[in-house]
Design a protein around this motif. Structure first.
Motif, PDB file in Angstrom:
ATOM      1  N   GLU A   1       1.110  -1.062   0.295  1.00 35.44           N
ATOM      2  CA  GLU A   1      -0.141  -0.395  -0.267  1.00 35.44           C
ATOM      3  C   GLU A   1       0.745   1.395   0.214  1.00 35.44           C
ATOM      4  O   GLU A   1       0.911   2.251  -0.566  1.00 35.44           O
ATOM      5  CB  GLU A   1      -0.600  -0.120   1.099  1.00 35.44           C
ATOM      6  N   GLU A   2       2.391   1.439   1.166  1.00 34.31           N
ATOM      7  CA  GLU A   2       2.697   2.584   0.634  1.00 34.31           C
ATOM      8  C   GLU A   2       3.479   2.504  -0.631  1.00 34.31           C
ATOM      9  O   GLU A   2       3.338   3.347  -1.145  1.00 34.31           O
ATOM     10  CB  GLU A   2       3.624   2.178   1.545  1.00 34.31           C
ATOM     11  N   ILE A   3       3.700   1.874  -1.349  1.00 33.56           N
ATOM     12  CA  ILE A   3       4.611   1.596  -2.323  1.00 33.56           C
ATOM     13  C   ILE A   3       4.070   2.081  -3.424  1.00 33.56           C
ATOM     14  O   ILE A   3       3.803   3.744  -4.055  1.00 33.56           O
ATOM     15  CB  ILE A   3       5.480   0.689  -2.855  1.00 33.56           C
ATOM     16  N   ASP A   4       2.439   1.803  -3.430  1.00 37.55           N
ATOM     17  CA  ASP A   4       0.897   2.528  -4.566  1.00 37.55           C
ATOM     18  C   ASP A   4       1.108   3.715  -3.694  1.00 37.55           C
ATOM     19  O   ASP A   4       0.644   4.623  -5.157  1.00 37.55           O
ATOM     20  CB  ASP A   4       0.269   1.868  -3.972  1.00 37.55           C
ATOM     21  N   GLU A   5       0.442   4.480  -2.911  1.00 39.88           N
ATOM     22  CA  GLU A   5       0.391   5.471  -2.453  1.00 39.88           C
ATOM     23  C   GLU A   5       2.001   6.029  -2.948  1.00 39.88           C
ATOM     24  O   GLU A   5       1.955   7.036  -3.552  1.00 39.88           O
ATOM     25  CB  GLU A   5       1.037   5.304  -1.208  1.00 39.88           C
ATOM     26  N   LYS A   6       3.149   6.237  -2.965  1.00 37.63           N
ATOM     27  CA  LYS A   6       4.582   6.677  -3.299  1.00 37.63           C
ATOM     28  C   LYS A   6       4.238   7.264  -4.803  1.00 37.63           C
ATOM     29  O   LYS A   6       4.833   7.638  -4.914  1.00 37.63           O
ATOM     30  CB  LYS A   6       5.521   6.289  -3.170  1.00 37.63           C
ATOM     31  N   ASN A   7       4.248   5.976  -5.508  1.00 37.43           N
ATOM     32  CA  ASN A   7       3.693   5.551  -6.842  1.00 37.43           C
ATOM     33  C   ASN A   7       2.176   6.874  -7.590  1.00 37.43           C
ATOM     34  O   ASN A   7       2.941   7.405  -7.918  1.00 37.43           O
ATOM     35  CB  ASN A   7       3.818   4.134  -7.408  1.00 37.43           C
TER      36      ASN A   7
ATOM     37  N   SER B   1       1.423  12.098  -9.541  1.00 37.70           N
ATOM     38  CA  SER B   1       1.871  13.233  -9.415  1.00 37.70           C
ATOM     39  C   SER B   1       1.865  14.470  -9.467  1.00 37.70           C
ATOM     40  O   SER B   1       1.535  15.968  -9.949  1.00 37.70           O
ATOM     41  CB  SER B   1       0.286  13.399  -7.966  1.00 37.70           C
ATOM     42  N   VAL B   2       2.890  14.207  -9.307  1.00 37.27           N
ATOM     43  CA  VAL B   2       3.869  16.068  -8.935  1.00 37.27           C
ATOM     44  C   VAL B   2       4.273  15.728 -10.466  1.00 37.27           C
ATOM     45  O   VAL B   2       4.762  16.991 -10.729  1.00 37.27           O
ATOM     46  CB  VAL B   2       5.737  15.042  -8.108  1.00 37.27           C
ATOM     47  N   LYS B   3       5.002  14.278 -11.003  1.00 34.42           N
ATOM     48  CA  LYS B   3       5.262  14.738 -12.624  1.00 34.42           C
ATOM     49  C   LYS B   3       3.848  15.895 -13.465  1.00 34.42           C
ATOM     50  O   LYS B   3       3.893  16.233 -14.349  1.00 34.42           O
ATOM     51  CB  LYS B   3       5.285  13.579 -13.241  1.00 34.42           C
TER      52      LYS B   3
ATOM     53  N   ASP C   1       1.366  20.494 -16.122  1.00 31.56           N
ATOM     54  CA  ASP C   1       0.505  21.892 -15.753  1.00 31.56           C
ATOM     55  C   ASP C   1       1.057  23.032 -14.846  1.00 31.56           C
ATOM     56  O   ASP C   1       0.487  23.726 -16.542  1.00 31.56           O
ATOM     57  CB  ASP C   1      -0.418  21.531 -14.405  1.00 31.56           C
ATOM     58  N   ARG C   2       2.620  23.004 -14.689  1.00 29.51           N
ATOM     59  CA  ARG C   2       2.674  24.494 -14.532  1.00 29.51           C
ATOM     60  C   ARG C   2       2.896  25.028 -15.943  1.00 29.51           C
ATOM     61  O   ARG C   2       3.154  25.888 -16.451  1.00 29.51           O
ATOM     62  CB  ARG C   2       4.139  24.475 -13.805  1.00 29.51           C
ATOM     63  N   ASN C   3       4.301  24.160 -17.022  1.00 32.73           N
ATOM     64  CA  ASN C   3       4.457  24.429 -18.097  1.00 32.73           C
ATOM     65  C   ASN C   3       3.886  24.746 -19.206  1.00 32.73           C
ATOM     66  O   ASN C   3       3.598  25.153 -19.798  1.00 32.73           O
ATOM     67  CB  ASN C   3       5.362  23.195 -18.726  1.00 32.73           C
TER      68      ASN C   3
ATOM     69  N   GLU D   1      -9.096  14.051  -2.596  1.00 33.56           N
ATOM     70  CA  GLU D   1      -8.723  12.954  -3.119  1.00 33.56           C
ATOM     71  C   GLU D   1      -7.267  13.474  -5.079  1.00 33.56           C
ATOM     72  O   GLU D   1      -7.512  12.332  -5.299  1.00 33.56           O
ATOM     73  CB  GLU D   1      -9.750  12.102  -4.006  1.00 33.56           C
ATOM     74  N   ARG D   2      -6.672  14.876  -4.409  1.00 32.85           N
ATOM     75  CA  ARG D   2      -5.558  15.066  -4.820  1.00 32.85           C
ATOM     76  C   ARG D   2      -4.414  14.964  -4.335  1.00 32.85           C
ATOM     77  O   ARG D   2      -5.102  15.671  -3.363  1.00 32.85           O
ATOM     78  CB  ARG D   2      -6.201  15.650  -5.538  1.00 32.85           C
ATOM     79  N   TRP D   3      -3.513  14.853  -4.398  1.00 32.85           N
ATOM     80  CA  TRP D   3      -2.165  15.743  -3.887  1.00 32.85           C
ATOM     81  C   TRP D   3      -1.718  17.072  -4.254  1.00 32.85           C
ATOM     82  O   TRP D   3      -2.086  17.111  -5.600  1.00 32.85           O
ATOM     83  CB  TRP D   3      -1.083  14.660  -4.657  1.00 32.85           C
ATOM     84  N   ILE D   4      -1.833  17.754  -3.601  1.00 33.27           N
ATOM     85  CA  ILE D   4      -1.507  19.002  -3.258  1.00 33.27           C
ATOM     86  C   ILE D   4      -0.483  19.855  -3.109  1.00 33.27           C
ATOM     87  O   ILE D   4       0.501  18.740  -1.999  1.00 33.27           O
ATOM     88  CB  ILE D   4      -2.171  20.200  -3.059  1.00 33.27           C
ATOM     89  N   ILE D   5       0.537  20.903  -2.896  1.00 35.52           N
ATOM     90  CA  ILE D   5       2.194  21.220  -3.083  1.00 35.52           C
ATOM     91  C   ILE D   5       1.193  22.260  -1.521  1.00 35.52           C
ATOM     92  O   ILE D   5       0.609  23.207  -1.895  1.00 35.52           O
ATOM     93  CB  ILE D   5       2.764  22.146  -3.661  1.00 35.52           C
ATOM     94  N   THR D   6       1.864  21.657   0.093  1.00 38.07           N
ATOM     95  CA  THR D   6       1.672  22.457   1.093  1.00 38.07           C
ATOM     96  C   THR D   6       2.845  23.955   1.366  1.00 38.07           C
ATOM     97  O   THR D   6       3.097  24.179   1.906  1.00 38.07           O
ATOM     98  CB  THR D   6       2.041  21.848   2.224  1.00 38.07           C
TER      99      THR D   6
END
Length: 365
Positions: A31-37, A42-44, A49-51, A156-161
């Motif tokens: 589960e941790e591996i899946d979460e990290k992936n 999400s980071v990519k 999106d920035r570009n 349900e989305r990973w965001i930058i804090t």
């Protein structure tokens, strides 16, 4: 009372261990591996999106990627907003248009702390641009950055804090005081320059710079510096160290008592930006082409050749050195450097501020 053989008891205990300990652990680990992936993907997507926002001028593409309920999340978003505006202003000044911005992200580490994650990564970004009056000639440059992002999940989305990175445009986020129209007219009147007949020392200097400009170098080189030399980025900067390497390893300038590097360290003229500029000029190994604000020197910059260098001055202090490594389709000089890593980037991109002065320096190969 019935007694079971010891071997049979041990086998039963082993089976129980597998069922109640190993299997659940594997599930948790999976589960941790899946979460990290999921975070890495999400980071990519955030970087893409920035570009895309830069290309389209659409801030809405990136706003939802930041936690604007926190101070650091808001700052991170506002910085990207300023950078986007700066690049648009630079496009206008230059008479160009960015047509493609492609990031290559290498995630170095993902760490979990409660419900948040910290992500360390490097990003090598290729910028492609055209001059608006010559759209068939595509120019390309590359910028490398190191990032630390704090991420959390929201709706349900990973965001930058929070985000930290050495922004290559941070020293110049304002072009309001530049006479962009006259500058653009002059730039667009220039043509391509031919460097095919330049001496071997200049050619090998460019080859060295291409190979060892770190995160901005080609992927085939592994985004690394020359391990023969120390990396001084964490000790005040590595730009002069890199320029000295280019002159010595590429240009074959010999070390001496004033300008030298070994395993124990380096002289100030090798390592310090101001010291490097002064040494090269006063030793006779180089001479000044022009010195002053952008508007004062931009025409003289067309005299720069691959293997020359530019020193960037802020408040009377030389804070950066870049090595000239080429010119684009309009003959505009391109530079390579360390911290942040640049590879054949327009020489003023990220430095076009009224408070910055430039030393354009010709090297005597």
């Amino acid at each position: 009372m019935k007694h079971f053989p010891i071997k049979k008891v041990l086998k039963i205990l082993m089976v129980i261990s597998v069922i109640f300990f190993i299997c659940p652990f594997d599930n948790i680990q999976g589960e941790e591996i899946d979460e990290k992936n999921e975070i890495i993907n999400s980071v990519k997507k955030i970087f893409e999106d920035r570009n895309e926002a830069i290309l389209n001028g659409n801030l809405k593409l990136i706003e939802s990627n930041y936690d604007k309920n926190t101070r650091y999340g808001t700052w991170a978003y506002e910085h990207e907003e300023k950078k986007m505006k700066y690049l648009k202003n630079w496009e206008e000044k230059q008479g160009v248009k960015f047509i493609e911005i492609t990031p290559d992200i290498v995630v170095k580490r993902v760490r979990k702390s409660e419900d948040k994650f910290s992500v360390n990564l490097i990003c090598s970004t290729e910028y492609k641009y055209i001059y608006t009056d010559a759209p068939k000639s595509i120019n390309s440059c590359r910028i490398g950055t190191s990032h630390v992002l704090n991420m959390k999940k929201k709706d349900e989305r990973w965001i930058i804090t929070k985000e930290w990175y050495k922004d290559p445009f941070a020293d110049s986020l304002n072009l309001d005081n530049l006479k962009a129209d006259s500058v653009k007219q002059y730039i667009l009147s220039q043509g391509k320059r031919d460097f095919s007949s330049m001496p071997d020392g200049r050619k090998s200097s460019v080859e060295y710079a291409d190979r060892y400009c770190g995160i901005a170098s080609g992927k085939k080189y592994g985004y690394t510096y020359n391990k023969k030399y120390r990396n001084y980025n964490s000790r005040g900067g590595d730009c002069a160290n890199f320029a000295s390497q280019v002159m010595h390893e590429g240009g074959k300038f010999r070390k001496n008592s004033s300008w030298s590097y070994d395993r124990s360290g380096a002289t100030s003229s090798w390592l310090n930006a101001d010291g490097f500029k002064n040494y090269m000029i006063y030793s006779g190994r180089a001479s000044v082409i022009a010195h002053g604000s952008y508007e004062k020197v931009y025409k003289a910059a067309y005299k720069l050749l691959p293997g020359d260098f530019i020193a960037y001055e802020k408040k009377g202090d030389i804070t950066h050195i870049s090595v000239v490594t080429g010119a684009d389709s309009r003959g505009y000089s391109l530079v390579s450097c360390h911290n942040t890593d640049r590879n054949k980037v327009p020489w003023d991109l990220g430095w076009s501020d009224k408070n910055i002065k430039f030393w354009l320096v010709h090297v005597n190969y």
